[in-house]
Design a protein around this motif. Structure first.
Motif, mmCIF file in Angstrom:
data_model
loop_
_atom_site.group_PDB
_atom_site.id
_atom_site.type_symbol
_atom_site.label_atom_id
_atom_site.label_comp_id
_atom_site.label_asym_id
_atom_site.label_seq_id
_atom_site.Cartn_x
_atom_site.Cartn_y
_atom_site.Cartn_z
ATOM 1 N N VAL A 129 0.860 -1.196 0.000
ATOM 2 C CA VAL A 129 0.000 0.000 0.000
ATOM 3 C C VAL A 129 0.894 1.242 0.000
ATOM 4 N N HIS A 130 0.356 2.366 -0.503
ATOM 5 C CA HIS A 130 1.113 3.622 -0.539
ATOM 6 C C HIS A 130 0.322 4.667 0.223
ATOM 7 N N ASN A 131 0.865 5.104 1.381
ATOM 8 C CA ASN A 131 0.106 5.953 2.311
ATOM 9 C C ASN A 131 0.115 7.436 1.943
ATOM 10 N N ILE A 191 1.386 10.401 -1.559
ATOM 11 C CA ILE A 191 1.698 10.544 -2.983
ATOM 12 C C ILE A 191 3.186 10.845 -3.134
ATOM 13 N N ASP A 192 3.757 10.388 -4.240
ATOM 14 C CA ASP A 192 5.138 10.741 -4.580
ATOM 15 C C ASP A 192 5.100 11.800 -5.669
ATOM 16 N N ILE A 193 5.847 12.881 -5.446
ATOM 17 C CA ILE A 193 5.965 13.942 -6.462
ATOM 18 C C ILE A 193 7.420 13.991 -6.906
ATOM 19 N N PHE A 242 12.994 2.584 1.322
ATOM 20 C CA PHE A 242 11.880 1.854 0.705
ATOM 21 C C PHE A 242 11.563 2.357 -0.714
ATOM 22 N N GLU A 243 11.970 3.597 -1.014
ATOM 23 C CA GLU A 243 11.657 4.161 -2.338
ATOM 24 C C GLU A 243 12.936 4.622 -3.046
ATOM 25 N N ALA A 244 14.038 3.912 -2.771
ATOM 26 C CA ALA A 244 15.361 4.330 -3.254
ATOM 27 C C ALA A 244 15.487 4.250 -4.778
ATOM 28 N N PRO A 274 14.840 10.806 -7.310
ATOM 29 C CA PRO A 274 14.518 11.891 -6.365
ATOM 30 C C PRO A 274 13.033 12.260 -6.420
ATOM 31 N N HIS A 275 12.389 12.313 -5.250
ATOM 32 C CA HIS A 275 10.968 12.688 -5.187
ATOM 33 C C HIS A 275 10.614 13.026 -3.748
ATOM 34 N N LEU A 276 9.483 13.684 -3.576
ATOM 35 C CA LEU A 276 8.928 13.919 -2.237
ATOM 36 C C LEU A 276 7.853 12.888 -1.970
ATOM 37 N N HIS A 277 7.961 12.159 -0.847
ATOM 38 C CA HIS A 277 6.866 11.291 -0.386
ATOM 39 C C HIS A 277 6.041 12.123 0.593
ATOM 40 N N PHE A 278 4.772 12.383 0.244
ATOM 41 C CA PHE A 278 3.934 13.314 1.011
ATOM 42 C C PHE A 278 2.691 12.608 1.530
HETATM 43 ZN ZN LIG Z 1 6.003 7.284 -1.619
#
Ligand SMILES: [Zn+2]
Length: 222
Positions: free
Chosen positions: A118-120, A122-124, A195-197, A201-205
């Motif tokens: 699951v993804h809690n 959004i990734d930007i 976990f998102e390596a 590059p992104h922001l997990h928000f």
């Molecule tokens: Zn994420």
């Protein structure tokens, strides 16, 4: 022979006299024409000089003031975002594109972990160290390094709203207790999440309302 000569010479005199007369007339006419042209030029110059000045002044005056008055009001553009939320208007945490959507019910494939999860939030996606900003006024409640999601900042906005910014590059721009306003820079986009390596590059928000995860896409002006 003589008569012919005399006759010829008298004809020449007449011819010369005629030529002289013509040339005098021609000179006189050239003079009068030239003097009248000079007069016309003089009067035209006077007319142009008088007419051009007031026209130039009247054209240049009104142009710059109209543009400079319009720009400040048109730059804000916050009306669209206010439709997303009844409580307040929210700003984007980073300028970029949504690469992974919010999905708490249906697991989605994680490249890094090679499994469905699951993804809690959004990734930007955005280039490394792109500015990360507070989405609304609030107070910094936590700055820490998450084992899974890397460098993380949490902001309490009141009315039950808490936003979480993860996979950041910097943890020294704000600290617990700092008051921030909407749009304040709190960090940069990083690659600190284990976990998102592999996602770049992104922001997990993430966003919570009254302790429950909510879909940020329902609030942010995406
Ligand atoms: Zn994420």
């Amino acid at each position: 022979m003589r008569q012919n000569r005399i006759g010829k010479s008298s004809k020449d005199r007449v011819a010369i006299a005629l030529v002289l007369c013509f040339s005098v007339v021609a000179l006189a006419s050239v003079f009068t024409v030239k003097s009248s042209i000079d007069k016309i030029n003089l009067s035209n110059d006077g007319m142009i000089a008088q007419n051009s000045k007031p026209e130039e002044q009247s054209v240049t005056k009104p142009v710059p003031t109209v543009d400079s008055m319009d720009n400040p009001s048109s730059k804000q553009g916050e009306n669209n975002s206010s439709e997303k939320s009844a409580a307040s208007s929210w700003a984007l945490p980073v300028d970029g594109t949504v690469s992974v959507k919010y999905s708490t019910d249906v697991p989605i494939y994680s490249k890094t972990l090679d499994q469905y999860m699951v993804h809690n939030g959004i990734d930007i996606s955005a280039p490394l160290d792109t500015q990360v900003k507070a989405v609304a006024n609030g107070t910094i409640v936590n700055v820490y390094k998450d084992d899974a999601l890397g460098t993380t900042i949490e902001i309490n906005h009141g009315n039950g709203f808490i936003t979480t910014y993860s996979n950041l590059s910097i943890d020294s721009m704000v600290e617990q207790g700092d008051v921030v306003k909407k749009g304040d820079i709190i960090s940069g986009v990083g690659d600190t999440s284990l976990f998102e390596a592999l996602d770049g590059p992104h922001l997990h928000f993430e966003m919570k309302k009254d302790g429950q995860l909510v879909n940020p896409a329902d609030y942010l002006p995406l």
